[in-house]
Write a protein that holds these residues in place. Structure first.
Motif, PDB file in Angstrom:
ATOM      1  N   SER A  89      41.363  47.305  37.053  1.00  0.00           N
ATOM      2  CA  SER A  89      40.924  46.855  35.726  1.00  0.00           C
ATOM      3  C   SER A  89      40.313  45.465  35.797  1.00  0.00           C
ATOM      4  CB  SER A  89      42.101  46.862  34.746  1.00  0.00           C
ATOM      5  OG  SER A  89      43.104  45.939  35.142  1.00  0.00           O
ATOM      6  N   LEU A  90      40.880  44.603  36.625  1.00  0.00           N
ATOM      7  CA  LEU A  90      40.316  43.265  36.789  1.00  0.00           C
ATOM      8  C   LEU A  90      38.916  43.342  37.397  1.00  0.00           C
ATOM      9  CD1 LEU A  90      41.146  40.311  36.305  1.00  0.00           C
ATOM     10  CD2 LEU A  90      41.947  40.247  38.675  1.00  0.00           C
ATOM     11  N   ALA A  91      38.748  44.239  38.370  1.00  0.00           N
ATOM     12  CA  ALA A  91      37.428  44.415  38.993  1.00  0.00           C
ATOM     13  C   ALA A  91      36.439  45.026  38.007  1.00  0.00           C
ATOM     14  CB  ALA A  91      37.555  45.295  40.231  1.00  0.00           C
ATOM     15  N   GLY A  92      36.862  46.070  37.280  1.00  0.00           N
ATOM     16  CA  GLY A  92      35.974  46.690  36.305  1.00  0.00           C
ATOM     17  C   GLY A  92      35.578  45.735  35.194  1.00  0.00           C
ATOM     18  N   TYR A  93      36.522  44.908  34.767  1.00  0.00           N
ATOM     19  CA  TYR A  93      36.250  43.891  33.751  1.00  0.00           C
ATOM     20  C   TYR A  93      35.204  42.899  34.262  1.00  0.00           C
ATOM     21  CZ  TYR A  93      37.224  39.819  30.758  1.00  0.00           C
ATOM     22  OH  TYR A  93      37.120  38.742  29.910  1.00  0.00           O
ATOM     23  N   GLY A  94      35.383  42.447  35.502  1.00  0.00           N
ATOM     24  CA  GLY A  94      34.435  41.487  36.066  1.00  0.00           C
ATOM     25  C   GLY A  94      33.053  42.076  36.264  1.00  0.00           C
ATOM     26  N   PHE A  95      32.991  43.340  36.689  1.00  0.00           N
ATOM     27  CA  PHE A  95      31.688  43.977  36.908  1.00  0.00           C
ATOM     28  C   PHE A  95      30.875  44.051  35.612  1.00  0.00           C
ATOM     29  CE2 PHE A  95      33.086  45.788  41.026  1.00  0.00           C
ATOM     30  CZ  PHE A  95      31.926  45.549  41.755  1.00  0.00           C
ATOM     31  N   GLU A  96      31.527  44.280  34.487  1.00  0.00           N
ATOM     32  CA  GLU A  96      30.797  44.472  33.234  1.00  0.00           C
ATOM     33  C   GLU A  96      30.640  43.183  32.431  1.00  0.00           C
ATOM     34  OE1 GLU A  96      28.532  46.062  30.372  1.00  0.00           O
ATOM     35  OE2 GLU A  96      29.086  46.967  32.298  1.00  0.00           O
ATOM     36  N   ILE A  97      31.699  42.407  32.306  1.00  0.00           N
ATOM     37  CA  ILE A  97      31.636  41.206  31.472  1.00  0.00           C
ATOM     38  C   ILE A  97      30.751  40.141  32.118  1.00  0.00           C
ATOM     39  CG2 ILE A  97      32.982  39.398  30.352  1.00  0.00           C
ATOM     40  CD1 ILE A  97      33.354  42.259  29.234  1.00  0.00           C
ATOM     41  N   TYR A  98      30.817  40.022  33.441  1.00  0.00           N
ATOM     42  CA  TYR A  98      29.972  39.061  34.156  1.00  0.00           C
ATOM     43  C   TYR A  98      28.874  39.824  34.893  1.00  0.00           C
ATOM     44  CZ  TYR A  98      34.188  36.416  33.220  1.00  0.00           C
ATOM     45  OH  TYR A  98      35.257  35.837  32.589  1.00  0.00           O
ATOM     46  N   HIS A  99      28.114  40.565  34.139  1.00  0.00           N
ATOM     47  CA  HIS A  99      27.149  41.513  34.699  1.00  0.00           C
ATOM     48  C   HIS A  99      25.910  40.815  35.254  1.00  0.00           C
ATOM     49  CE1 HIS A  99      23.844  44.511  34.467  1.00  0.00           C
ATOM     50  NE2 HIS A  99      24.783  45.320  34.914  1.00  0.00           N
ATOM     51  N   ASP A 100      25.451  41.286  36.416  1.00  0.00           N
ATOM     52  CA  ASP A 100      24.156  40.874  36.965  1.00  0.00           C
ATOM     53  C   ASP A 100      23.695  41.952  37.941  1.00  0.00           C
ATOM     54  OD1 ASP A 100      25.249  40.351  39.620  1.00  0.00           O
ATOM     55  OD2 ASP A 100      26.066  38.498  38.787  1.00  0.00           O
ATOM     56  N   THR A 148      40.495  51.808  43.898  1.00  0.00           N
ATOM     57  CA  THR A 148      39.599  52.920  44.195  1.00  0.00           C
ATOM     58  C   THR A 148      38.302  52.757  43.415  1.00  0.00           C
ATOM     59  OG1 THR A 148      40.447  54.325  42.407  1.00  0.00           O
ATOM     60  CG2 THR A 148      41.570  54.454  44.548  1.00  0.00           C
ATOM     61  N   ALA A 149      37.224  53.267  43.984  1.00  0.00           N
ATOM     62  CA  ALA A 149      35.921  53.175  43.321  1.00  0.00           C
ATOM     63  C   ALA A 149      35.943  53.899  41.975  1.00  0.00           C
ATOM     64  CB  ALA A 149      34.842  53.758  44.229  1.00  0.00           C
ATOM     65  N   PHE A 150      36.671  55.004  41.905  1.00  0.00           N
ATOM     66  CA  PHE A 150      36.714  55.755  40.651  1.00  0.00           C
ATOM     67  C   PHE A 150      37.356  54.943  39.537  1.00  0.00           C
ATOM     68  CE2 PHE A 150      39.139  58.476  37.744  1.00  0.00           C
ATOM     69  CZ  PHE A 150      38.099  59.191  37.174  1.00  0.00           C
ATOM     70  N   LEU A 151      38.496  54.301  39.818  1.00  0.00           N
ATOM     71  CA  LEU A 151      39.171  53.520  38.777  1.00  0.00           C
ATOM     72  C   LEU A 151      38.341  52.313  38.366  1.00  0.00           C
ATOM     73  CD1 LEU A 151      42.967  53.496  39.730  1.00  0.00           C
ATOM     74  CD2 LEU A 151      41.802  54.846  37.993  1.00  0.00           C
ATOM     75  N   ILE A 152      37.719  51.654  39.333  1.00  0.00           N
ATOM     76  CA  ILE A 152      36.858  50.514  38.995  1.00  0.00           C
ATOM     77  C   ILE A 152      35.712  50.967  38.097  1.00  0.00           C
ATOM     78  CG2 ILE A 152      35.276  48.788  39.933  1.00  0.00           C
ATOM     79  CD1 ILE A 152      37.055  48.674  42.414  1.00  0.00           C
ATOM     80  N   GLN A 157      33.034  51.273  32.885  1.00  0.00           N
ATOM     81  CA  GLN A 157      32.399  52.001  31.787  1.00  0.00           C
ATOM     82  C   GLN A 157      33.106  51.742  30.465  1.00  0.00           C
ATOM     83  OE1 GLN A 157      29.529  52.646  33.640  1.00  0.00           O
ATOM     84  NE2 GLN A 157      29.429  54.293  32.126  1.00  0.00           N
ATOM     85  N   SER A 158      34.425  51.688  30.497  1.00  0.00           N
ATOM     86  CA  SER A 158      35.178  51.431  29.266  1.00  0.00           C
ATOM     87  C   SER A 158      34.953  50.016  28.761  1.00  0.00           C
ATOM     88  CB  SER A 158      36.673  51.666  29.522  1.00  0.00           C
ATOM     89  OG  SER A 158      36.923  53.017  29.880  1.00  0.00           O
ATOM     90  N   SER A 159      34.729  49.080  29.690  1.00  0.00           N
ATOM     91  CA  SER A 159      34.512  47.681  29.291  1.00  0.00           C
ATOM     92  C   SER A 159      33.227  47.505  28.497  1.00  0.00           C
ATOM     93  CB  SER A 159      34.487  46.779  30.530  1.00  0.00           C
ATOM     94  OG  SER A 159      35.739  46.809  31.198  1.00  0.00           O
ATOM     95  N   ARG A 160      32.314  48.451  28.590  1.00  0.00           N
ATOM     96  CA  ARG A 160      31.071  48.364  27.828  1.00  0.00           C
ATOM     97  C   ARG A 160      31.323  48.475  26.327  1.00  0.00           C
ATOM     98  NH1 ARG A 160      26.669  51.766  31.538  1.00  0.00           N
ATOM     99  NH2 ARG A 160      26.680  50.271  33.279  1.00  0.00           N
ATOM    100  N   ASN A 161      32.461  49.080  25.968  1.00  0.00           N
ATOM    101  CA  ASN A 161      32.816  49.206  24.549  1.00  0.00           C
ATOM    102  C   ASN A 161      33.686  48.050  24.069  1.00  0.00           C
ATOM    103  OD1 ASN A 161      31.502  51.752  24.403  1.00  0.00           O
ATOM    104  ND2 ASN A 161      33.310  52.745  25.277  1.00  0.00           N
TER     105      ASN A 161
END
Length: 272
Positions: A89-100, A148-152, A157-161
């Motif tokens: 969740s920390l990785a997924g959050y970072g990928f979307e919130i700090y997007h580039d 795992t790549a799937f969870l990230i 994707q959920s962080s986009r909302n």
């Protein structure tokens, strides 16, 4: 009295759903029924409950360390679930919130890693964990599945909302980035966490290949390994085997039923 085409189509849909539901639940029903029958009755295809449940349980407890295997499976699965949810969740959050663009490239590389079979990295992983003296340990079980790549991807994707207004308001109030994550992001994304928890717990609980390699001591045995050992003898007691399988699936069923509503919301939210 004539039946309209609409009602006929509706009845056909209900009949189809009833048949599919029956086919889906039948293996589970047969498993629990077989757990109460003797081996000869299981082989005969008996579909009625028997009276051998107590005897099968006595044999299972006498020939295996069932409680130890249950505790090991729960301990490993719980640790893997908690750590995986936090890291992913920390990785997924970072990928979307700090997007580039650089993070998009890295995300694509992570998704490509999902195509690599576990068997390809199994031997190098075993050598690494053996050199690190992590065999027969909780850390040895958990570390390969901690992210795992799937969870990230699911959390990304959920962080986009996730409402950006919340982040901006929290920053104006002086909240740190980790404070935003723990106090704002996690409560809002609880449905995604529930979906990820169900998926991760089930995968960890049912994991067979990696524990087979790394858990070499009998006291480190998990439920999938215990069930596998019941099939390795010259004569297989199918009543005892089905009872072990039935006991093994109960925790995953309870976890899914407890988080079913949030699981569906989390999956739908990530797909938007």
């Amino acid at each position: 009295m004539k039946i309209s085409k609409f009602k006929l189509a509706l009845y056909g849909k209900y009949l189809f759903l009833i048949i599919i539901s029956f086919l889906s639940i039948f293996p589970l029903f047969w498993m629990f029924v077989s757990a109460t029958n003797a081996s000869v009755d299981v082989l005969a295809g008996t579909l009625l409950p028997g009276v051998q449940l107590k005897e099968n349980l006595t044999k299972l407890l006498a020939n295996t360390n069932l409680l130890r295997a249950l505790w090991n499976s729960f301990k490993y699965a719980a640790a893997a679930t908690i750590l995986s949810l936090f890291v992913s969740s920390l990785a997924g959050y970072g990928f979307e919130i700090y997007h580039d663009k650089g993070k998009d490239i890295l995300m694509n590389i992570l998704l490509l890693s999902m195509m690599v079979p576990f068997a390809v990295i199994m031997v190098p992983l075993y050598m690494m964990f053996g050199n690190a003296n992590l065999l027969n340990s909780t850390a040895g079980f958990v570390l390969p599945t901690i992210s795992t790549a799937f969870l990230i991807f699911l959390f990304r994707q959920s962080s986009r909302n996730f409402p950006r207004e919340i982040i901006e308001a929290a920053r104006l109030e002086g909240l740190t980035e980790f404070g935003i994550f723990f106090r704002m992001y996690i409560p809002v994304m609880k449905s995604t966490y529930a979906a990820a928890a169900v998926i991760t717990f089930m995968n960890a609980w049912n994991n067979y290949l990696w524990p087979l390699i790394i858990m070499q001591k009998p006291e480190a045995q998990t439920m999938p390994l215990l069930i596998s050992n019941l099939t390795s003898g010259y004569v297989i007691d199918y009543g005892v085997l089905m009872l072990a399988v039935a006991i093994s699936v109960i925790p995953t069923i309870l976890i899914f039923l407890a988080l079913q509503k949030n699981f569906a919301e989390g999956i739908v939210g990530s797909a938007k």
